[in-house]
Write a protein that holds these residues in place. Structure first.
Motif, PDB file in Angstrom:
ATOM      1  N   GLU A 116       0.867  -1.170   0.000  1.00  7.72           N
ATOM      2  CA  GLU A 116       0.000   0.000   0.000  1.00  7.72           C
ATOM      3  C   GLU A 116       0.908   1.225   0.000  1.00  7.72           C
ATOM      4  OE1 GLU A 116      -3.474   0.323   0.087  1.00  7.72           O
ATOM      5  OE2 GLU A 116      -3.548  -1.830  -0.367  1.00  7.72           O
ATOM      6  N   LYS A 145      -4.800   9.184  -0.004  1.00  6.32           N
ATOM      7  CA  LYS A 145      -5.013   7.848   0.537  1.00  6.32           C
ATOM      8  C   LYS A 145      -4.042   6.847  -0.097  1.00  6.32           C
ATOM      9  CE  LYS A 145      -9.969   8.541   1.398  1.00  6.32           C
ATOM     10  NZ  LYS A 145     -11.346   8.066   1.081  1.00  6.32           N
ATOM     11  N   ARG A 147      -2.732   3.540  -1.904  1.00  6.55           N
ATOM     12  CA  ARG A 147      -3.277   2.753  -3.008  1.00  6.55           C
ATOM     13  C   ARG A 147      -2.427   1.492  -3.178  1.00  6.55           C
ATOM     14  NH1 ARG A 147      -3.762   6.441  -8.207  1.00  6.55           N
ATOM     15  NH2 ARG A 147      -1.505   6.233  -8.054  1.00  6.55           N
TER      16      ARG A 147
END
Length: 305
Positions: A116, A145, A147
């Protein structure tokens, strides 16, 4: 150029100091059309493979962006910047000279695989309709955020104490012997930010990090061997025909005349495909990209007409 524009790809070795859009503008003049786009931008600082589509081949680009990419990069440990590269302002310095090569290699190994990743704040990702880099430029605190991305391979070529001085990544009172440069090669999924790897490596080691050099070596099957400099293109405009480009990037399927006619109508085919596939007429014309749909295959993008 006069007459019909030939659709295809132009593989450019982008120089540093020019934007990807700047390269697009130059190729538009060479190709004689405004219908030119690129398959994944490169920062002005970065060099290397930039894949451009001309005319109908621009419709291939969205699919090429899903492929693997390769990079060579230099990560500087001991300095963090607000852009995660050497073009940004220094935000912190922490001596990194105590780090061992073993510790650096071990930290980098943790990035290999499915991870992530939080994109760099100065990316082109849109936040409420506005590019993240534009929000940062306007003084906003942008929090993106994480990904999912995949680092298929990360090779460390060299770990060295920095001996040069006078670059923009040092602050008064910070000695160059406190800094470490790490040369790496990365093979990764599209959407991976190499700057973010530099940032996160520095954070993991507690010293900060940023990129000082980035060169893209491959976009899917297209490598530096296929690329031409702007000067070379000015002397001889070289285009990879759309049929050759499709064969290089996707599995190929040769159709019979009846199937080719069905494709021209945009119909499903009774084909069993394992992946997104380029389909060709009996005369070798590239017709479309088809994807698996159960026991059938359906058109994802048709390139005829």
């Amino acid at each position: 150029m006069s007459g019909p524009v030939t659709p295809g790809l132009v593989i450019v070795d982008k120089p540093g100091g020019i934007t990807s859009h700047g390269v697009v503008s130059r190729v538009r003049r060479l190709a004689g059309t405004r219908k030119v786009g690129h398959a994944g931008t490169l920062d002005p600082m970065a060099t290397g493979v930039l894949v451009l589509g001309v005319d109908r081949a621009t419709r291939l680009l969205g699919h090429l962006m899903l492929t693997e990419k390769g990079y060579d990069a230099t990560i500087r440990l001991g300095v963090a910047t607000n852009t995660d590269d050497a073009e940004g302002e220094v935000t912190a310095t922490v001596p990194a000279g105590h780090l061992s090569e073993e510790a650096i290699r071990e930290a980098l190994a943790a990035f290999v695989g499915d991870i992530e990743q939080v994109p760099t704040a100065v990316s082109a990702i849109k936040v409420d309709g506005k590019r993240a880099y534009a929000r940062v430029r306007d003084g906003e605190d942008v929090q993106l955020k994480a990904r999912p991305v995949t680092i298929h391979e990360l090779t460390v070529h060299d770990v060295a104490r920095v001996s040069a001085s006078g670059d923009n990544a040092t602050l008064e009172g910070t000695h160059t012997t406190d800094l470490i440069d790490v040369d790496v090669s990365v093979r990764c999924s599209s959407g991976t930010y190499i700057r973010a790897i530099a940032r996160d490596l520095g954070a993991a080691l507690g010293v900060g990090g940023h990129l000082t050099a980035l060169r893209r070596t491959a976009v899917g099957p297209y490598t530096l061997e296929h690329a031409r400099t702007i000067d070379q293109l000015n002397e001889h405009y070289e285009l990879l025909p759309i049929a050759d480009a499709a064969r290089a990037a996707f599995p190929a399927y040769e159709l019979d005349a009846e199937q080719a006619q069905e494709v021209r109508y945009g119909r499903k085919l009774a084909l069993s495909l394992d992946a997104l596939t380029a389909v060709f007429a009996p005369d070798g014309e590239f017709l479309a990209l088809y994807e698996p749909a159960g026991e059938m295959a359906r058109p994802l993008a048709v390139f005829t007409g």
